[in-house]
Design a protein around this motif. Structure first.
Motif, PDB file in Angstrom:
ATOM      1  N   PHE A  40       0.850  -1.188   0.000  1.00  0.00           N
ATOM      2  CA  PHE A  40       0.000   0.000   0.000  1.00  0.00           C
ATOM      3  C   PHE A  40       0.886   1.238   0.000  1.00  0.00           C
ATOM      4  CE2 PHE A  40      -3.615   2.583   1.897  1.00  0.00           C
ATOM      5  CZ  PHE A  40      -4.448   2.432   0.807  1.00  0.00           C
ATOM      6  N   ASP A  41       0.459   2.317   0.595  1.00  0.00           N
ATOM      7  CA  ASP A  41       1.223   3.565   0.670  1.00  0.00           C
ATOM      8  C   ASP A  41       1.503   3.894   2.133  1.00  0.00           C
ATOM      9  OD1 ASP A  41       0.807   3.972  -2.141  1.00  0.00           O
ATOM     10  OD2 ASP A  41      -1.187   4.755  -1.685  1.00  0.00           O
ATOM     11  N   TRP A  42       2.662   4.509   2.409  1.00  0.00           N
ATOM     12  CA  TRP A  42       2.925   5.017   3.755  1.00  0.00           C
ATOM     13  C   TRP A  42       1.881   6.083   4.058  1.00  0.00           C
ATOM     14  CZ3 TRP A  42       5.890   3.196   7.473  1.00  0.00           C
ATOM     15  CH2 TRP A  42       6.966   2.378   7.144  1.00  0.00           C
ATOM     16  N   HIS A  43       1.275   5.990   5.235  1.00  0.00           N
ATOM     17  CA  HIS A  43       0.281   6.990   5.641  1.00  0.00           C
ATOM     18  C   HIS A  43       0.065   6.908   7.146  1.00  0.00           C
ATOM     19  CE1 HIS A  43      -2.177   3.348   5.338  1.00  0.00           C
ATOM     20  NE2 HIS A  43      -3.073   3.950   6.109  1.00  0.00           N
ATOM     21  N   HIS A  44      -0.659   7.867   7.673  1.00  0.00           N
ATOM     22  CA  HIS A  44      -1.099   7.812   9.068  1.00  0.00           C
ATOM     23  C   HIS A  44      -2.493   8.415   9.152  1.00  0.00           C
ATOM     24  CE1 HIS A  44       0.459  11.977   9.016  1.00  0.00           C
ATOM     25  NE2 HIS A  44      -0.420  12.194   9.987  1.00  0.00           N
ATOM     26  N   HIS A  45      -3.130   8.184  10.264  1.00  0.00           N
ATOM     27  CA  HIS A  45      -4.463   8.726  10.521  1.00  0.00           C
ATOM     28  C   HIS A  45      -4.324   9.711  11.667  1.00  0.00           C
ATOM     29  CE1 HIS A  45      -6.177   5.673   7.865  1.00  0.00           C
ATOM     30  NE2 HIS A  45      -5.257   4.876   8.394  1.00  0.00           N
ATOM     31  N   GLU A  46      -4.560  10.966  11.367  1.00  0.00           N
ATOM     32  CA  GLU A  46      -4.339  12.047  12.326  1.00  0.00           C
ATOM     33  C   GLU A  46      -5.174  11.899  13.599  1.00  0.00           C
ATOM     34  OE1 GLU A  46      -2.037  15.115  13.354  1.00  0.00           O
ATOM     35  OE2 GLU A  46      -2.005  14.335  11.310  1.00  0.00           O
ATOM     36  N   HIS A  47      -6.437  11.473  13.446  1.00  0.00           N
ATOM     37  CA  HIS A  47      -7.358  11.480  14.583  1.00  0.00           C
ATOM     38  C   HIS A  47      -7.924  10.116  14.959  1.00  0.00           C
ATOM     39  CE1 HIS A  47      -7.216  15.819  14.310  1.00  0.00           C
ATOM     40  NE2 HIS A  47      -7.500  15.719  13.024  1.00  0.00           N
ATOM     41  N   GLU A  48      -7.584   9.071  14.209  1.00  0.00           N
ATOM     42  CA  GLU A  48      -8.203   7.767  14.454  1.00  0.00           C
ATOM     43  C   GLU A  48      -7.171   6.669  14.630  1.00  0.00           C
ATOM     44  OE1 GLU A  48     -10.640  10.053  11.303  1.00  0.00           O
ATOM     45  OE2 GLU A  48      -8.635   9.180  11.251  1.00  0.00           O
ATOM     46  N   ASP A  49      -7.432   5.774  15.584  1.00  0.00           N
ATOM     47  CA  ASP A  49      -6.699   4.519  15.673  1.00  0.00           C
ATOM     48  C   ASP A  49      -7.259   3.612  14.575  1.00  0.00           C
ATOM     49  OD1 ASP A  49      -5.462   5.450  18.020  1.00  0.00           O
ATOM     50  OD2 ASP A  49      -6.953   4.494  19.302  1.00  0.00           O
ATOM     51  N   GLU A  50      -6.466   2.640  14.136  1.00  0.00           N
ATOM     52  CA  GLU A  50      -6.915   1.722  13.091  1.00  0.00           C
ATOM     53  C   GLU A  50      -6.575   0.292  13.508  1.00  0.00           C
ATOM     54  OE1 GLU A  50      -6.831   1.591   8.270  1.00  0.00           O
ATOM     55  OE2 GLU A  50      -4.965   2.160   9.259  1.00  0.00           O
ATOM     56  N   GLY A 106      -5.668   7.574   4.960  1.00  0.00           N
ATOM     57  CA  GLY A 106      -5.273   8.479   6.038  1.00  0.00           C
ATOM     58  C   GLY A 106      -5.012   9.893   5.564  1.00  0.00           C
ATOM     59  N   ASN A 107      -3.803  10.372   5.841  1.00  0.00           N
ATOM     60  CA  ASN A 107      -3.435  11.753   5.514  1.00  0.00           C
ATOM     61  C   ASN A 107      -3.058  11.948   4.049  1.00  0.00           C
ATOM     62  OD1 ASN A 107      -1.044  10.174   5.984  1.00  0.00           O
ATOM     63  ND2 ASN A 107       0.126  12.064   6.063  1.00  0.00           N
ATOM     64  N   GLN A 108      -3.055  10.882   3.261  1.00  0.00           N
ATOM     65  CA  GLN A 108      -2.697  10.956   1.846  1.00  0.00           C
ATOM     66  C   GLN A 108      -3.956  10.779   0.987  1.00  0.00           C
ATOM     67  OE1 GLN A 108       0.534  11.514   0.969  1.00  0.00           O
ATOM     68  NE2 GLN A 108       1.073  11.495   3.132  1.00  0.00           N
ATOM     69  N   ILE A 109      -4.148  11.655   0.025  1.00  0.00           N
ATOM     70  CA  ILE A 109      -5.230  11.474  -0.937  1.00  0.00           C
ATOM     71  C   ILE A 109      -4.569  11.013  -2.236  1.00  0.00           C
ATOM     72  CG2 ILE A 109      -7.141  12.556  -2.188  1.00  0.00           C
ATOM     73  CD1 ILE A 109      -7.557  12.408   0.873  1.00  0.00           C
ATOM     74  N   THR A 110      -4.877   9.779  -2.630  1.00  0.00           N
ATOM     75  CA  THR A 110      -4.259   9.184  -3.826  1.00  0.00           C
ATOM     76  C   THR A 110      -5.351   8.509  -4.652  1.00  0.00           C
ATOM     77  OG1 THR A 110      -3.864   6.980  -2.890  1.00  0.00           O
ATOM     78  CG2 THR A 110      -2.196   8.672  -2.423  1.00  0.00           C
ATOM     79  N   GLU A 111      -4.941   7.849  -5.723  1.00  0.00           N
ATOM     80  CA  GLU A 111      -5.899   7.105  -6.549  1.00  0.00           C
ATOM     81  C   GLU A 111      -6.484   5.924  -5.775  1.00  0.00           C
ATOM     82  OE1 GLU A 111      -1.951   5.268  -6.973  1.00  0.00           O
ATOM     83  OE2 GLU A 111      -2.597   7.324  -7.289  1.00  0.00           O
ATOM     84  N   ARG A 112      -5.887   5.558  -4.658  1.00  0.00           N
ATOM     85  CA  ARG A 112      -6.400   4.457  -3.828  1.00  0.00           C
ATOM     86  C   ARG A 112      -7.389   4.926  -2.757  1.00  0.00           C
ATOM     87  NH1 ARG A 112      -1.059   0.723  -2.650  1.00  0.00           N
ATOM     88  NH2 ARG A 112      -1.226  -0.503  -4.527  1.00  0.00           N
ATOM     89  N   THR A 113      -7.563   6.219  -2.620  1.00  0.00           N
ATOM     90  CA  THR A 113      -8.490   6.748  -1.618  1.00  0.00           C
ATOM     91  C   THR A 113      -9.920   6.392  -2.009  1.00  0.00           C
ATOM     92  OG1 THR A 113      -6.997   8.595  -1.162  1.00  0.00           O
ATOM     93  CG2 THR A 113      -9.284   8.823  -0.420  1.00  0.00           C
ATOM     94  N   VAL A 114     -10.644   5.830  -1.059  1.00  0.00           N
ATOM     95  CA  VAL A 114     -12.053   5.493  -1.271  1.00  0.00           C
ATOM     96  C   VAL A 114     -12.873   6.423  -0.378  1.00  0.00           C
ATOM     97  CG1 VAL A 114     -13.804   3.686  -1.201  1.00  0.00           C
ATOM     98  CG2 VAL A 114     -11.435   3.092  -1.725  1.00  0.00           C
ATOM     99  N   GLN A 115     -13.553   7.395  -0.993  1.00  0.00           N
ATOM    100  CA  GLN A 115     -14.296   8.409  -0.244  1.00  0.00           C
ATOM    101  C   GLN A 115     -15.628   7.888   0.298  1.00  0.00           C
ATOM    102  OE1 GLN A 115     -13.280  11.427   0.592  1.00  0.00           O
ATOM    103  NE2 GLN A 115     -11.623  11.884  -0.806  1.00  0.00           N
ATOM    104  N   ASN A 116     -16.405   7.227  -0.553  1.00  0.00           N
ATOM    105  CA  ASN A 116     -17.724   6.736  -0.162  1.00  0.00           C
ATOM    106  C   ASN A 116     -17.709   5.220  -0.193  1.00  0.00           C
ATOM    107  OD1 ASN A 116     -19.022   9.360   0.021  1.00  0.00           O
ATOM    108  ND2 ASN A 116     -18.758   9.446  -2.201  1.00  0.00           N
ATOM    109  N   LEU A 117     -17.445   4.632   0.961  1.00  0.00           N
ATOM    110  CA  LEU A 117     -17.337   3.175   1.033  1.00  0.00           C
ATOM    111  C   LEU A 117     -18.689   2.517   0.801  1.00  0.00           C
ATOM    112  CD1 LEU A 117     -15.054   2.739   4.172  1.00  0.00           C
ATOM    113  CD2 LEU A 117     -14.388   2.757   1.779  1.00  0.00           C
ATOM    114  N   PRO A 118     -18.704   1.478  -0.027  1.00  0.00           N
ATOM    115  CA  PRO A 118     -19.955   0.742  -0.224  1.00  0.00           C
ATOM    116  C   PRO A 118     -20.244  -0.175   0.968  1.00  0.00           C
ATOM    117  CG  PRO A 118     -18.193  -0.231  -1.532  1.00  0.00           C
ATOM    118  CD  PRO A 118     -17.628   0.994  -0.882  1.00  0.00           C
ATOM    119  N   THR A 119     -21.515  -0.379   1.200  1.00  0.00           N
ATOM    120  CA  THR A 119     -21.957  -1.348   2.206  1.00  0.00           C
ATOM    121  C   THR A 119     -22.366  -2.612   1.459  1.00  0.00           C
ATOM    122  OG1 THR A 119     -22.750   0.403   3.660  1.00  0.00           O
ATOM    123  CG2 THR A 119     -23.627  -1.802   4.044  1.00  0.00           C
ATOM    124  N   ILE A 120     -21.843  -3.751   1.940  1.00  0.00           N
ATOM    125  CA  ILE A 120     -22.224  -5.014   1.295  1.00  0.00           C
ATOM    126  C   ILE A 120     -22.907  -5.914   2.314  1.00  0.00           C
ATOM    127  CG2 ILE A 120     -20.472  -4.925  -0.501  1.00  0.00           C
ATOM    128  CD1 ILE A 120     -18.850  -6.947   1.151  1.00  0.00           C
TER     129      ILE A 120
END
Length: 120
Positions: A40-50, A106-120
């Motif tokens: 994947f890509d190096w990233h972090h989440h500023e406000h959330e644990d994962e 996380g803090n990176q917006i790339t082509e892998r960023t999924v803004q609206n996650l689908p519910t399955i």
């Protein structure tokens, strides 16, 4: 309506990698599934644990100061602000538990960023 969730069944509904799907909600938290393969890509989440829970396969979580290998049935919580890089040499199935506000990149917006996650 309340329904039970069969994780194996849900994983059979998609094939793409690095694209989380919502399978449940607990208060302000999403339960997500994703198939991972490759790096994947190096990233972090500023406000959330994962939280990464490996359902199938073996996952390497690289942190800047250590590598953590997760086997099936093991989980690791990456604290907010900690840079990490998930690596899956072979296909890995992962369950994530994280706040609804968590972006997969996380803090990176790339082509892998999924803004609206689908519910399955």
């Amino acid at each position: 309506m309340m329904e039970k969730v069969n994780i194996s069944e849900k994983f059979s509904l998609f094939n793409e990698y690095w694209s989380p799907k919502i399978v449940g909600e607990v208060n302000d938290t999403h339960v997500k599934l994703a198939k991972l393969k490759g790096e994947f890509d190096w990233h972090h989440h500023e406000h959330e644990d994962e939280m990464f829970l490996v359902i199938k396969g073996k996952l390497l979580l690289k942190l800047r100061d250590q590598d953590i290998w997760l086997e099936e049935g093991e989980f690791f919580i990456v604290p907010k602000g900690v840079e990490h890089l998930p690596v899956a040499e072979k296909e890995v199935h992962v369950l994530f538990i994280e706040p609804k506000t968590t972006l997969n990149t996380g803090n990176q917006i790339t082509e892998r960023t999924v803004q609206n996650l689908p519910t399955i």
